[in-house]
Design a protein around this motif. Sequence first.
Motif, PDB file in Angstrom:
ATOM      1  N   SER A 254       1.365   4.128  -3.010  1.00  0.00           N
ATOM      2  CA  SER A 254       1.122   5.561  -2.832  1.00  0.00           C
ATOM      3  C   SER A 254       2.273   6.387  -3.381  1.00  0.00           C
ATOM      4  O   SER A 254       2.063   7.455  -3.975  1.00  0.00           O
ATOM      5  CB  SER A 254       0.893   5.889  -1.351  1.00  0.00           C
ATOM      6  OG  SER A 254       2.078   5.749  -0.595  1.00  0.00           O
TER       7      SER A 254
ATOM      8  N   THR B 207       0.830  -1.209   0.000  1.00  0.00           N
ATOM      9  CA  THR B 207       0.000   0.000   0.000  1.00  0.00           C
ATOM     10  C   THR B 207       0.860   1.253   0.000  1.00  0.00           C
ATOM     11  O   THR B 207       0.616   2.205  -0.749  1.00  0.00           O
ATOM     12  CB  THR B 207      -0.929   0.018   1.232  1.00  0.00           C
ATOM     13  OG1 THR B 207      -1.779  -1.125   1.193  1.00  0.00           O
ATOM     14  CG2 THR B 207      -1.768   1.286   1.258  1.00  0.00           C
ATOM     15  N   TYR B 208       1.903   1.255   0.852  1.00  0.00           N
ATOM     16  CA  TYR B 208       2.784   2.416   0.937  1.00  0.00           C
ATOM     17  C   TYR B 208       3.553   2.601  -0.368  1.00  0.00           C
ATOM     18  O   TYR B 208       3.694   3.719  -0.879  1.00  0.00           O
ATOM     19  CB  TYR B 208       3.752   2.242   2.097  1.00  0.00           C
ATOM     20  CG  TYR B 208       4.702   3.401   2.280  1.00  0.00           C
ATOM     21  CD1 TYR B 208       4.238   4.643   2.697  1.00  0.00           C
ATOM     22  CD2 TYR B 208       6.065   3.256   2.022  1.00  0.00           C
ATOM     23  CE1 TYR B 208       5.107   5.720   2.853  1.00  0.00           C
ATOM     24  CE2 TYR B 208       6.939   4.325   2.178  1.00  0.00           C
ATOM     25  CZ  TYR B 208       6.458   5.546   2.591  1.00  0.00           C
ATOM     26  OH  TYR B 208       7.309   6.603   2.744  1.00  0.00           O
TER      27      TYR B 208
END
Length: 230
Positions: free
Chosen positions: A87, A83-84
Motif C-alpha cells: 500500500s 500488504t501494508y
Amino acid sequence: MKQARRREIIRAGTTVEQMVRAIADMIVTGQMLPGEKLDEVSLAARFEVSRTPVREALRELGAMGLVDREPNRSAVVTTVTETYLHSMFEAMAELEAICARLSAERMTVDERRTLELEHKASMRLVHAGAEEEYSVHNTEFHTRLYRGAHNDHILEMVTQTRARLAPFRRAQFRLPGRLARSYEEHGRIVMAVMRADGIAAAQAAYSHVVMVSDASAVFATTGEPSARGT
C-alpha cells in the motif's frame, strides 16, 4: 559474517539519524525480529549514547511503522506485512510518476544535464557492486526528480512517503543483480526527461517503483531474502 556486520553497523550509530538507519536496517533484514523488545537502556549502551537520543530514534522508527510503543511499555519491533508495504509503495509509485512527469516538463537545462551526468557516473558504482554508495546515489537521483517538479507541496508529500519506505528501498540493493536493474530503470526515466516527454517519464518512474516494490517485498514479514523469489 552476519554478526560482524551487525557490530560494524552498531558502532557507526552515533547520532539519532544513524541510529534510526542502523536499527531500521536490522529490522528490515531480520536481525531484529517482530515482537522483539527494544529496551532504551540496552540500546543506549550499545550505541554509547544517553537515553534521550534513543527515545528520539524510537519515536522516528514508530512514525515509519517499524516500531510499536504503548504508554509505560517497552518499544517492540512491529510486523511489516506484505500488504501494508504494498500500500505504501502503491502511493509512492503514483507520487514518483507525478514528479517525473512534471520534471520532464519543468526542469531547467542545467537540472536535466546534472540528472543525466550523475546517472551516467553511477555506472561505476554498479560495476564495483558498491551497494552503500549506490544507495546514496539513488536517494540523490530521486530527490533531483522531486525538486525538478518545482512543486513544494508535492515535494513535501513524496519526501514524507519516501522516508517511511527508506529502509526497504535500501534493502533492495542486497539482492543479486538489483544494482544493474535499478541503473537501467533510472536510464529510462532520464531519457524521457531529457526528451521532455512527460508521459514516458511518468510511465518509466511508475514502473521503476513497482519493480522496487517487488524487490523490497522480499524482506516483508520475515526479513529474509530467501523468503520469496526476486
